[in-house]
Write a protein that holds these residues in place. Structure first.
Motif, PDB file in Angstrom:
ATOM      1  N   THR A 157       0.861  -1.155  -0.088  1.00  0.00           N
ATOM      2  CA  THR A 157       0.174   0.138   0.022  1.00  0.00           C
ATOM      3  C   THR A 157       0.886   1.164  -0.031  1.00  0.00           C
ATOM      4  O   THR A 157       2.009   1.386   0.904  1.00  0.00           O
ATOM      5  CB  THR A 157      -0.874  -0.028   1.226  1.00  0.00           C
ATOM      6  N   GLY A 158       0.476   1.977  -0.809  1.00  0.00           N
ATOM      7  CA  GLY A 158       1.320   3.237  -1.052  1.00  0.00           C
ATOM      8  C   GLY A 158       2.207   3.422  -1.924  1.00  0.00           C
ATOM      9  O   GLY A 158       2.878   4.416  -2.357  1.00  0.00           O
ATOM     10  N   HIS A 212       5.920  -4.070   6.131  1.00  0.00           N
ATOM     11  CA  HIS A 212       6.040  -2.941   5.303  1.00  0.00           C
ATOM     12  C   HIS A 212       5.627  -1.592   6.141  1.00  0.00           C
ATOM     13  O   HIS A 212       4.504  -1.632   6.592  1.00  0.00           O
ATOM     14  CB  HIS A 212       5.124  -3.011   4.317  1.00  0.00           C
ATOM     15  N   SER A 271       2.602   0.892   5.461  1.00  0.00           N
ATOM     16  CA  SER A 271       1.076   0.541   5.641  1.00  0.00           C
ATOM     17  C   SER A 271       0.862  -0.327   6.929  1.00  0.00           C
ATOM     18  O   SER A 271      -0.065  -0.514   7.301  1.00  0.00           O
ATOM     19  CB  SER A 271       0.695  -0.533   4.359  1.00  0.00           C
ATOM     20  N   ARG A 324       1.597  -3.612   6.950  1.00  0.00           N
ATOM     21  CA  ARG A 324       1.172  -4.803   6.436  1.00  0.00           C
ATOM     22  C   ARG A 324       2.406  -5.769   6.533  1.00  0.00           C
ATOM     23  O   ARG A 324       3.576  -5.655   6.623  1.00  0.00           O
ATOM     24  CB  ARG A 324       0.909  -4.845   4.890  1.00  0.00           C
ATOM     25  N   ASP A 358       0.399 -10.596   0.692  1.00  0.00           N
ATOM     26  CA  ASP A 358       0.063  -9.757   1.816  1.00  0.00           C
ATOM     27  C   ASP A 358      -0.307 -10.871   2.760  1.00  0.00           C
ATOM     28  O   ASP A 358      -1.544 -11.622   2.264  1.00  0.00           O
ATOM     29  CB  ASP A 358      -1.122  -8.772   1.311  1.00  0.00           C
ATOM     30  N   GLY A 365      -3.753   7.984   6.752  1.00  0.00           N
ATOM     31  CA  GLY A 365      -4.547   7.257   5.748  1.00  0.00           C
ATOM     32  C   GLY A 365      -5.912   7.067   6.343  1.00  0.00           C
ATOM     33  O   GLY A 365      -6.569   7.807   6.907  1.00  0.00           O
TER      34      GLY A 365
END
Length: 636
Positions: free
Chosen positions: A210-211, A253, A256, A258, A279, A442
């Motif tokens: 994400t991102g 990560h 995010s 994750r 993920d 976010g």
């Protein structure tokens, strides 16, 4: 005639108009398609031109008729040509038939298996070449030989080009299929060369990381695409993979939060590595939840047998020490009594916390003024801080309340602040700072508690959230961070421990739900249920207008200030879904089970009856942040 039959008939008609003979045999060496010229050129019986005819039967007919000249062994001649067909290769050649006819034979394999052969009558061309050789005395035989070879080479080149074009078409279609499959896989598949530069990507990187950029990353380095921090985590594994060692590992990560599982496979050509990134956050959270549930269950079994007796003993101790405290005692004895009372009361608190490990936890979402809650937490914590320890708050949030469980969040923050204070109090002399920061990140609310102490030990970083784990050398229960973890997970968030280089940090991430006051049209034909749901809505600060039927609700959908509709799915005079045409966000309630077609196909958020106040609160908060009509819906 069906469409397929019509298309087949048109195909046959078109093939019959072609001047050349044509046959297509499939991978099983059976005739799939032929035209009238094929039958006429070789004077074949009808039985050998029907679809499904064996190639071996056709060759045997032609060999026995003398198509290939006299043969000493008919079976051997047939077997030889059948074996050639099984290993079919593109070809072009010219041959003269026993009746004097010259034909050009051009064959090419098909991507689906099998092959196509085109037979062209070149008798006239050969005749012209012969006449030219016989009558053109001015032209030398060498020039004529070159002309003939050039003509044959051109025809063979044209056949080769056709075969290459067909192979290219099949290859392009295969590549398109492979790319479509890789882009459908819910994982990032990529190749990076020896300079850590992407040479292939299935465009799924933003879904996993994400991102990350939504644009193509081909040509970018891993550092450019994922950032320096993530690249620093990946590089040691990529270096080992480039030396020929496959790698499978997990990283967090950081942008995010994750959890990503990555498999690196060395490129056999030595030109880099292939990467498969998935993920696995949900899997890791499930593992952690199972682990914590098991430990809580074990703790409950260990304590349940002695909790009753231990509680009775504490009651006796408190009673006796209370009676002693009321008597006139020497100062030293009075201090011992007070210390004993304090220890016994701590035992009561610990017993209560042990019992709560196995009890079900309930959320109580409410609109919360977070800056005010943090101020209250600071006011409660500061009297307990060691001398020389300071507490600082830094809250940078948009104005307006957030949907949170204030009690659980307050308990968690107090626990974290007191843990940080204990770490600073262990220093000589006790000194340092504790900071609590709250920021939107976010779709999350990020609250971090940091201190300037010694930081977490390697063991604490991996075990601190386990029940009964403590680094306070017998002074702590080991339940604080475990309860913070449980409360955070229950609220749909995550907890992370790390060291900053100047101390320890615990980060809570909770769903960021801003509370927007709604004017709700509540549509429910049961008076009791309508009364209960109205009370839930008003307790959350929303205004309510009531309707007891679909007909009554339709007359109210144009009221000024109305912002959403909350309706029973099945009303006495129709379906709540019929209110979707009002142009307002719609939330439905039903007792129908998940999977019921009426519920599954609603296309709007659905809340299960009996209505849970926390579920209702979260859905209304989402309505305040998003237009739910643009979201894929199931059961809310």
């Amino acid at each position: 005639m069906t469409i397929d039959e019509l298309h087949a008939d048109l195909t046959r008609s078109g093939l019959n108009l072609i001047g050349q003979a044509l046959s297509i045999f499939d991978a099983d060496l059976r005739l799939a398609v032929s035209n009238n010229q094929y039958k006429a050129m070789f004077d074949l019986p009808d039985a050998l031109t029907r679809p499904g005819t064996s190639f071996e039967d056709t060759i045997r007919f032609l060999v026995e008729r003398g198509e290939y000249g006299a043969q000493d062994d008919t079976d051997a001649a047939v077997a030889y040509r059948v074996e050639q067909a099984r290993t079919f290769q593109p070809h072009y050649f010219e041959r003269q038939r026993p009746d004097g006819q010259w034909i050009a034979v051009e064959g090419a394999p098909l991507g689906q298996g099998g092959w196509i052969t085109v037979y062209t009558d070149i008798t006239d061309i050969k005749r012209q070449e012969s006449l030219l050789r016989a009558r053109s005395e001015e032209l030398s035989g060498q020039v004529l030989d070159h002309a003939e070879r050039l003509s044959a080479a051109n025809r063979e080149l044209a056949a080769t080009n056709a075969a290459l074009q067909e192979a290219q078409r099949v290859l392009m279609r295969s590549e398109a299929r492979i790319r479509q499959v890789t882009e459908m896989v819910p994982a990032h598949i990529a190749h990076a060369d020896a300079d850590y530069r992407y040479t292939f990507s299935n465009l799924q990187q933003p879904m996993v990381f994400t991102g990350a950029t939504n644009q193509s990353i081909i040509g970018l380095t891993v550092e450019q695409a994922l950032g320096p921090e993530t690249f620093a985590q990946l590089r040691p594994f990529m270096d080992r993979a480039m030396t020929g060692e496959p790698q499978v590992f997990e990283i967090t990560h950081q942008p995010s939060g994750r959890r990503i599982r990555i498999a690196l496979t060395p490129d056999r050509t030595g030109q880099g590595v292939y990467a498969l990134s998935t993920d696995v956050s949900a899997e890791v959270e499930a593992r952690e939840a199972i682990s914590h549930a098991g430990k809580r269950s074990l703790a409950a079994r260990l304590t349940s047998g002695m909790a009753h007796d231990f509680g009775n003993l504490l009651t006796i101790i408190l009673g006796l020490q209370g009676r002693l405290a009321e008597q006139s005692l020497p100062a030293s004895a009075a201090e011992d009594v007070q210390a004993t009372l304090a220890a016994a009361r701590r035992g009561v608190t610990l017993l209560s916390r042990l019992a709560s490990i196995s009890l079900p936890r309930d959320l109580s979402f409410q609109p919360v003024n977070l800056p005010a809650l943090l101020d209250e937490v600071a006011a409660l914590a500061r009297p307990s801080l060691a001398e020389g320890v300071t507490l600082r708050l830094d809250c940078d949030l948009p104005p307006g309340p957030l949907l949170l469980d204030p009690g659980a969040l307050q308990d968690s923050l107090l626990n974290l602040i007191l843990n940080a204070n204990a770490a600073l109090a262990s220093l000589e002399p006790a000194w340092g700072r504790i900071s609590v920061t709250a920021r939107p990140a976010g779709g999350w609310l990020r609250i971090a508690v940091e201190d300037s102490g010694p930081g977490f030990s390697p063991e604490a970083l991996t075990r601190a959230t386990e029940p009964f784990f403590s680094t306070k050398q017998g002074q702590g229960s080991g339940l604080g961070l475990s309860m913070v973890y449980d409360q955070t997970k229950l609220a749909g968030g995550t907890l992370r421990l790390d060291n900053t280089g100047t101390g320890a940090r615990v980060t809570l991430r909770l769903p960021l739900r801003r509370v927007t006051r709604q004017m709700v049209l509540l549509v429910e034909d049961d008076d009791t249920i309508r009364t209960d749901v109205r009370a839930m809505l008003t307790s959350l600060g929303h205004a309510v207008i009531e309707a007891a039927s679909l007909t009554e609700a339709r007359a109210m959908t144009d009221l000024p200030g109305l912002t959403m509709i909350l309706s029973d799915l099945q009303l006495g005079d129709g379906l709540g879904l019929d209110l979707a045409g009002a142009g307002l966000p719609l939330v439905l309630m039903t007792a129908l089970p998940p999977g019921d077609p009426l519920r599954s196909d609603a296309g709007w958020p659905v809340i299960t009856k009996p209505v849970d106040p926390n579920r209702l609160a979260t859905v209304l908060a989402d309505v305040g942040c998003h237009d739910l009509r643009d979201r894929p819906q199931g059961a809310a």
